[in-house]
Each structure stands twice: as C-alpha cells, then as structure tokens.
Scaffold this active site. Structure first.
Site, PDB file in Angstrom:
ATOM      1  N   ASP A  92     -11.844  15.016  -3.138  1.00 49.74           N
ATOM      2  CA  ASP A  92     -10.426  14.714  -2.987  1.00 49.74           C
ATOM      3  C   ASP A  92      -9.615  15.694  -3.824  1.00 49.74           C
ATOM      4  O   ASP A  92     -10.150  16.430  -4.648  1.00 49.74           O
ATOM      5  CB  ASP A  92     -10.126  13.260  -3.330  1.00 49.74           C
ATOM      6  CG  ASP A  92     -10.492  12.883  -4.748  1.00 49.74           C
ATOM      7  OD1 ASP A  92     -10.689  13.785  -5.567  1.00 49.74           O
ATOM      8  OD2 ASP A  92     -10.587  11.677  -5.028  1.00 49.74           O
ATOM      9  N   SER A  93      -8.315  15.718  -3.599  1.00 43.47           N
ATOM     10  CA  SER A  93      -7.489  16.792  -4.158  1.00 43.47           C
ATOM     11  C   SER A  93      -7.106  16.584  -5.611  1.00 43.47           C
ATOM     12  O   SER A  93      -6.663  17.509  -6.279  1.00 43.47           O
ATOM     13  CB  SER A  93      -6.204  16.912  -3.339  1.00 43.47           C
ATOM     14  OG  SER A  93      -5.387  15.768  -3.539  1.00 43.47           O
ATOM     15  N   GLY A  94      -7.239  15.347  -6.107  1.00 46.51           N
ATOM     16  CA  GLY A  94      -6.794  15.024  -7.460  1.00 46.51           C
ATOM     17  C   GLY A  94      -5.433  14.376  -7.517  1.00 46.51           C
ATOM     18  O   GLY A  94      -5.054  13.813  -8.542  1.00 46.51           O
ATOM     19  N   GLY A  95      -4.691  14.423  -6.403  1.00 44.45           N
ATOM     20  CA  GLY A  95      -3.322  13.905  -6.421  1.00 44.45           C
ATOM     21  C   GLY A  95      -3.233  12.427  -6.708  1.00 44.45           C
ATOM     22  O   GLY A  95      -2.388  11.989  -7.494  1.00 44.45           O
ATOM     23  N   PHE A  96      -4.096  11.627  -6.092  1.00 43.14           N
ATOM     24  CA  PHE A  96      -4.022  10.170  -6.282  1.00 43.14           C
ATOM     25  C   PHE A  96      -4.287   9.797  -7.733  1.00 43.14           C
ATOM     26  O   PHE A  96      -3.582   8.968  -8.316  1.00 43.14           O
ATOM     27  CB  PHE A  96      -5.035   9.471  -5.364  1.00 43.14           C
ATOM     28  CG  PHE A  96      -5.063   7.976  -5.546  1.00 43.14           C
ATOM     29  CD1 PHE A  96      -4.094   7.175  -4.977  1.00 43.14           C
ATOM     30  CD2 PHE A  96      -6.049   7.372  -6.315  1.00 43.14           C
ATOM     31  CE1 PHE A  96      -4.103   5.789  -5.155  1.00 43.14           C
ATOM     32  CE2 PHE A  96      -6.076   5.993  -6.496  1.00 43.14           C
ATOM     33  CZ  PHE A  96      -5.092   5.210  -5.913  1.00 43.14           C
ATOM     34  N   ASP A 147      -1.691  16.136  -2.053  1.00 38.53           N
ATOM     35  CA  ASP A 147      -0.589  15.359  -1.499  1.00 38.53           C
ATOM     36  C   ASP A 147      -0.005  14.474  -2.581  1.00 38.53           C
ATOM     37  O   ASP A 147      -0.554  14.350  -3.672  1.00 38.53           O
ATOM     38  CB  ASP A 147      -1.067  14.510  -0.310  1.00 38.53           C
ATOM     39  CG  ASP A 147      -2.120  13.482  -0.731  1.00 38.53           C
ATOM     40  OD1 ASP A 147      -2.861  13.738  -1.703  1.00 38.53           O
ATOM     41  OD2 ASP A 147      -2.212  12.418  -0.086  1.00 38.53           O
ATOM     42  N   GLN A 190       0.697  11.056   5.691  1.00 37.22           N
ATOM     43  CA  GLN A 190       1.359  10.100   4.804  1.00 37.22           C
ATOM     44  C   GLN A 190       2.478   9.399   5.563  1.00 37.22           C
ATOM     45  O   GLN A 190       2.682   9.646   6.741  1.00 37.22           O
ATOM     46  CB  GLN A 190       1.877  10.798   3.544  1.00 37.22           C
ATOM     47  CG  GLN A 190       0.798  11.254   2.578  1.00 37.22           C
ATOM     48  CD  GLN A 190       0.128  10.103   1.834  1.00 37.22           C
ATOM     49  OE1 GLN A 190       0.531   8.935   1.960  1.00 37.22           O
ATOM     50  NE2 GLN A 190      -0.903  10.408   1.061  1.00 37.22           N
ATOM     51  N   GLY A 217      -2.383   6.973   1.727  1.00 38.30           N
ATOM     52  CA  GLY A 217      -1.327   6.031   1.411  1.00 38.30           C
ATOM     53  C   GLY A 217      -1.570   4.621   1.899  1.00 38.30           C
ATOM     54  O   GLY A 217      -0.638   3.811   1.979  1.00 38.30           O
ATOM     55  N   ASP A 267     -14.428   6.088   2.318  1.00 42.77           N
ATOM     56  CA  ASP A 267     -14.976   6.116   0.960  1.00 42.77           C
ATOM     57  C   ASP A 267     -14.378   4.955   0.190  1.00 42.77           C
ATOM     58  O   ASP A 267     -13.278   4.495   0.517  1.00 42.77           O
ATOM     59  CB  ASP A 267     -14.636   7.429   0.241  1.00 42.77           C
ATOM     60  CG  ASP A 267     -13.190   7.435  -0.258  1.00 42.77           C
ATOM     61  OD1 ASP A 267     -12.962   7.115  -1.446  1.00 42.77           O
ATOM     62  OD2 ASP A 267     -12.268   7.735   0.538  1.00 42.77           O
TER      63      ASP A 267
END
Length: 372
Positions: A92-96, A147, A190, A217, A267
């Site tokens: 995952d991108s790390g944003g969450f 995101d 999103q 989201g 996931d």
C-alpha cells in the site's frame, strides 16, 4: 508492457473467478492477501502462510519506511529477499497510515508531511517518493498510488476535495512509475459513499489508465450496510477487464458480499489480529477461545481442514494456551484464521465456477446469524 495480466475463467452474476499473472506467479481470484505489515505476517512463518493457501501478501509502505527503513531493505536485496517470500507482494502507498497513525500530519498539494508514531521524526511523503519506496526500494510487484483517505463520517464537500487531490496524485504516481515489465500500478477510486464522486473518480483514473483499480475509503466506520450500498454501484464503474481490489476488507460476510458484487482482491488485519486475541474463525462463525466452555472440549476447530492448527489441536488445548498467555496460542489461532480465510476464497472460486454463489452466500449469512 505491464507487469501483470488478468484473465477471467468463469462468472456468476457480477462475480468472477480467474487469475492475475505476475512475474512471481499467479494470484487466484477472488484473492485474500494476508497482511505482512512490517515484513512479517504476524506470528507466522512464510512457510505457514504458503501452506494456508496464500498466493500474495501485502506489505506496508508507512511502517517499512520508518522501520527498518526503505533504503536499508533495498540494500538487503528488497522486500522479497528480506522476508524470504518469493511470491507476489502488493504494497500500500502509506497514505492511510499517515492519516490514521501519525501524531501530526499536514496535507498539501505537493505532499503529506507527518511525524512518525515511533519517535516523532518528521517525514515528507510525496506521490513520487511513495512510488520510489514501493517500486524501487521495496521492489513490490503491485504498487498502489498515494491517495488521501478521509475519516468517517465525512461531508460530500470534504470527500470531493480528497478525491480530486487523490486523482491529481494518481497522475503524478503514474508519471513516476513509468513503464515497467515486471511491476504493476493500481489506481484508487475515492469518493466515500457518494455515487457522483465515485463516478468522477473512476472516470479520471480510467482516463489515465492503470493495471488494476482499488476501491478505497470503505471499511472506515461507515458500517456493513452502507459499504454494500456503495458496492452496488462502485465496482461496475471500474474496467471489467482489470482486477478490482477492495482495500481493508474484511469479515467473511463482507468479502462474500463484495465478491457477489464483482470485487476480486481483499486484505485485512482481521485473521492475525483476531488470532492474537484468542478468536478463531470457523465455518460456524467466530469463536472466543477464552470462553470457559472450551476448557474440556476435545474437538479441534475443524477436523476436515488441511491446516494442522485447525485439525490437530483440541479446543481445550487452544483454550489453555490462550488463558496461559502462551505464544503458541497466538501462532496456532493466527494460522487457523489465515487458513480459514484462504479456504473461504477457494470455496468462493469453486462456487462461482459452478454457478452456485447465491446459495453459498445465503448459507454463510445464515451461519453467521446463528452465532450472534
């Protein structure tokens, strides 16, 4: 040339089963990805994860960039070599995690700036840096765009702002990723629960073009019914010839409902988190091994399972391990739970192939209702 191809072998209504082909092997779909957050699926060896039936695991950009550090992982041969997993990895991108875990975060057009939850150190994560960490340093097979995932509840205006920023970041991620033969890039839809925003997000992503598309989201507090209502329209907005990935989901009933609506990848922390807290997932629902009624129960969790944790240990023994705080209890329950989720996916694939998904869906919902 993309580092990924997707085929659909059978359909049952909106649901489909097939496979995602990567340079490190096939991912049978619908697929569940155990979380290897910090280069480990918690409490399990990679051999146990493989034996449970997992084709792919998920790594976490935020946690790995903070500890042990993305550059260090790269020096040690990349994430696959580092953790001894030779199958596909999605990161995952790390944003969450930046939004949910960091002590202080600030989002601007250029980047998100945050303080580490570990030591308070300041970090800057741009779309380009997220791609560099995932694709170049960790070496993941499926890379996610950066995101902005907003917390629930959210007003439409705030959801629109975050969705449009995410769409602009998606373009920057695609430019930074470029063209790669052995790696793939997914965009993230999103728009919270708002259908017009979901449609706008999908249209902007499709115009850019990605190897796969995620639904972001959701599973952020809106509840099962609201999530299902979004899934009634959102997956169909995304290209039918590409994988669709519902991020962060979820309970078995959530997964079955999403598969029924056309989602291919999932996931969730649930299998291993539940296992560490004494909860086992079974075909009759989730059971709490802390409960005294299991103290004299000689039966295993599932005598028909291929997983040794499910088949070979009595509930009485598992209850003893949990009550005694023994590490082995966490290992065995985590192993059982990952195996259960992977078996769930295998049974979903069979049900779609044989045209009986609706009957499978009804049976699972009835079993969960009976446990309540």
């Amino acid at each position: 040339m993309s580092g990924l191809s997707f085929r659909i072998d059978a359909r049952d209504g909106a649901a489909r089963t097939g496979a995602i082909a990567t340079s490190r092997g096939e991912i049978r779909t619908p697929a569940f990805m155990p979380l290897g957050t910090s280069a480990t699926v918690k409490a399990l060896t990679v051999e146990q994860v493989k034996s449970a039936g997992a084709d792919i695991i998920l790594g976490n950009t935020y946690h790995l960039m903070l500890r042990p550090g993305a550059e260090r992982v790269a020096r040690l041969g990349g994430l696959h070599e580092f953790m001894r997993w030779d199958g596909p990895i999605l990161t995952d991108s790390g944003g969450f995690q930046v939004m949910s875990l960091s002590q202080i975060s600030k989002v601007t057009e250029d980047a998100v700036t945050f303080q580490s939850h570990l030591d308070g150190a300041r970090h800057v994560l741009t779309p380009e840096r997220s791609i560099e960490i995932q694709a170049d340093l960790l070496g993941s097979d499926i890379v996610m765009q950066l995101d902005e995932c907003v917390a629930w509840p959210v007003e439409a205006a705030r959801a629109a702002e975050a969705m449009r920023l995410s769409a602009r970041w998606a373009g920057r991620c695609k430019a930074a990723f470029g063209t790669r033969e052995r790696q793939a890039l997914f965009g993230i839809q999103q728009g919270a629960v708002f259908e017009p925003l979901r449609r706008e997000s999908a249209e902007r992503l499709i115009e850019l073009g990605y190897d796969g598309y995620a639904l972001g989201g959701l599973a952020v507090g809106e509840g099962h019914q609201a999530m299902c209502e979004v899934l009634d329209f959102a997956p169909a907005m995304l290209p039918a010839d590409r994988p669709r990935y519902l991020m962060g989901v979820g309970k078995p009933v959530d997964i079955v409902e999403a598969v029924w609506r056309g989602v291919d990848m999932f996931d969730c922390v649930l299998p291993t988190r539940s296992g560490r807290h004494g909860q086992a997932w079974t075909w009759g629902g989730a059971v709490n091994l802390k409960n005294a009624r299991f103290a004299d129960d000689p039966d295993p969790l599932d005598p028909e399972s291929d997983c040794p944790a499910s088949r070979d240990y009595s509930k009485a023994y598992l209850h003893h391990l949990v009550k005694s705080g023994e590490i082995l209890g966490q290992v065995l329950l985590s192993w059982n739970n990952v195996a259960f989720f992977e078996t769930l996916m295998a049974r979903l694939r069979d049900a779609i192939r044989e045209g009986r998904l609706e009957a499978f869906r009804r049976t699972l919902k009835a079993a969960e209702a009976e446990m309540r």
